[in-house]
Scaffold this active site. Structure first.
Site, PDB file in Angstrom:
ATOM      1  N   ASP A 263      38.875  40.117  40.303  1.00 23.14           N
ATOM      2  CA  ASP A 263      39.249  40.672  41.597  1.00 23.14           C
ATOM      3  C   ASP A 263      38.209  41.651  42.126  1.00 23.14           C
ATOM      4  OD1 ASP A 263      41.580  39.242  41.803  1.00 23.14           O
ATOM      5  OD2 ASP A 263      42.867  40.836  41.041  1.00 23.14           O
TER       6      ASP A 263
ATOM      7  N   LYS B 243      40.032  40.173  47.082  1.00 20.41           N
ATOM      8  CA  LYS B 243      40.605  40.306  48.415  1.00 20.41           C
ATOM      9  C   LYS B 243      40.357  41.732  48.905  1.00 20.41           C
ATOM     10  CE  LYS B 243      44.849  38.957  47.269  1.00 20.41           C
ATOM     11  NZ  LYS B 243      44.758  38.431  45.898  1.00 20.41           N
TER      12      LYS B 243
ATOM     13  N   MET C  67      47.138  51.443  48.327  1.00 14.08           N
ATOM     14  CA  MET C  67      46.777  50.679  49.532  1.00 14.08           C
ATOM     15  C   MET C  67      47.331  51.323  50.800  1.00 14.08           C
ATOM     16  SD  MET C  67      47.408  46.863  47.906  1.00 14.08           S
ATOM     17  CE  MET C  67      48.877  47.383  46.981  1.00 14.08           C
TER      18      MET C  67
END
Length: 278
Positions: A53, A75, A192
Site C-alpha cells: 500500500d 490509494k 484520514m
C-alpha cells in the site's frame, strides 16, 4: 517493481503448489522498520511476491528481497492505482494460481486498513491466509509524541474513528457518531481526517465537546520528518491549514494531549521531528 500500468508478469515461483497458494496479511506498522514485529520482518525477508500500500514506508519495503516481485496497489485521496475491488481480484487471482504472497499494509491490517474485507474474500474463495498484526499508527504517534492514549486521570476509554468523506457528489459528508465522540474522559483518534478537520472540529463542538479541549495533529508518525502540531479543538483546523499539514496524519483529541508538555521531551522521536504549539 511490477507496476499496475504494465502487464503483470512475475518471475517463476518454484514453490507454487498444485492447489491454492497462501496469503499473509502483514501489518507494516507506522513506518519505522524497527517497530515491525519479528514475525512481520521474517515474512518480508522471505517474500517472493508483495502487494503493498501507499502508507508502507520505503524503509520497511527495503526489507523485501530485491529478487521479489513488488506490486504497488496504493490509494491516495483522489487517486487510486487500483480500486479495492481490483486489489481483491488481483490477490485472489494470484493466490488462486498457486502463488504465495504477502499483502503488506500500513499500520495494522484490521485497523482502517480494509484487511477485514480482504480476509473475507480469501475465506470465501477457500484460500489459506494468516494475519500478522502491526503496531497501529495511533500507537506509534502516541509513543513518539508523549501523548498517552489512555490515562487513569484523563481518559478511561479510547475511540478510533475515520474522518474521510462518505456519499456521492454534494451529499458527501463525514458520517460519524458525534455524540459518542463528544463524551468526556476519553481519547479520540481520527484517521484520514486532514481534509475534513474543520467539519470534525465544528461537529464535536456542536455536540458538546468544549472548544478548549486539547488537540493535536501528528504528521508522518515515527518517520523522519514527523511533525506534531498542538492546540485546541477550536484552533486545530486553522493551525493545520497555516502549517500546510498533509496526509498521512492523525488527529488526537482529549485532555491526554496536554500531557505532551510533560512527556514529549522524553518521548523517543525520529530524526528531524518538529513540534509546533499554539
Amino acid at each position: 517493481m511490477t507496476l499496475l500500468s504494465e502487464p503483470l508478469q512475475f518471475t517463476p515461483d518454484h514453490g507454487i503448489a498444485s492447489g491454492p497458494g497462501h496469503v499473509t496479511l502483514v501489518g507494516a506498522g507506522p513506518g519505522d522498520p524497527d517497530l515491525l514485529t519479528v514475525k512481520a520482518a521474517r515474512a518480508l525477508r522471505e517474500a517472493t511476491l508483495v502487494l503493498y500500500d501507499n502508507l508502507v514506508s520505503k524503509d520497511v519495503l527495503a526489507l523485501v528481497p530485491a529478487s521479489a516481485d513488488r506490486v504497488y496497489v496504493g490509494k491516495v485521496s483522489g487517486h487510486h492505482s487500483l480500486s479495492q475491488g481490483g486489489i481483491i481480484e488481483l490477490m485472489l487471482r494470484l493466490a488462486g494460481g498457486g502463488r504465495r504472497l504477502v499483502r503488506l499494509k500500513g499500520g495494522d491490517p484490521y485497523i482502517f486498513g480494509r484487511g477485514g474485507e480482504e480476509a473475507q474474500a480469501l475465506a470465501a474463495a477457500g484460500i489459506p491466509f494468516d494475519v500478522i498484526p502491526g503496531i497501529s499508527a495511533a500507537q506509534g504517534a502516541s509513543a513518539c509524541t508523549g501523548i498517552p492514549l489512555t490515562h487513569r486521570d484523563h481518559a478511561e476509554s479510547l475511540v478510533y474513528a475515520t474522518g474521510h468523506l462518505r456519499g456521492e457528489g454534494q451529499a458527501r459528508t463525514v458520517d460519524l457518531d458525534w455524540e459518542l465522540l463528544s463524551r468526556p474522559r476519553q481519547t479520540v483518534v481520527i484517521y484520514m481526517g486532514v481534509g475534513t478537520l474543520p467539519v470534525i472540529s465544528a461537529q464535536l463542538q456542536a455536540h458538546g465537546l468544549a472548544g478548549d479541549t486539547p488537540a493535536a495533529i501528528v504528521e508522518r508518525a515515527t518517520q523522519p520528518g514527523q511533525r506534531t502540531i498542538t492546540g485546541t479543538l477550536a484552533t486545530l483546523p486553522e493551525l493545520a491549514r497555516r502549517h500546510d499539514v498533509r496526509a498521512p496524519a492523525l488527529i488526537m483529541i482529549g485532555t491526554v494531549v496536554a500531557l505532551r508538555a510533560e512527556l514529549g521531551q522524553a518521548a523517543s522521536t525520529p530524526a528531524v521531528a518538529r513540534t509546533t504549539s499554539a
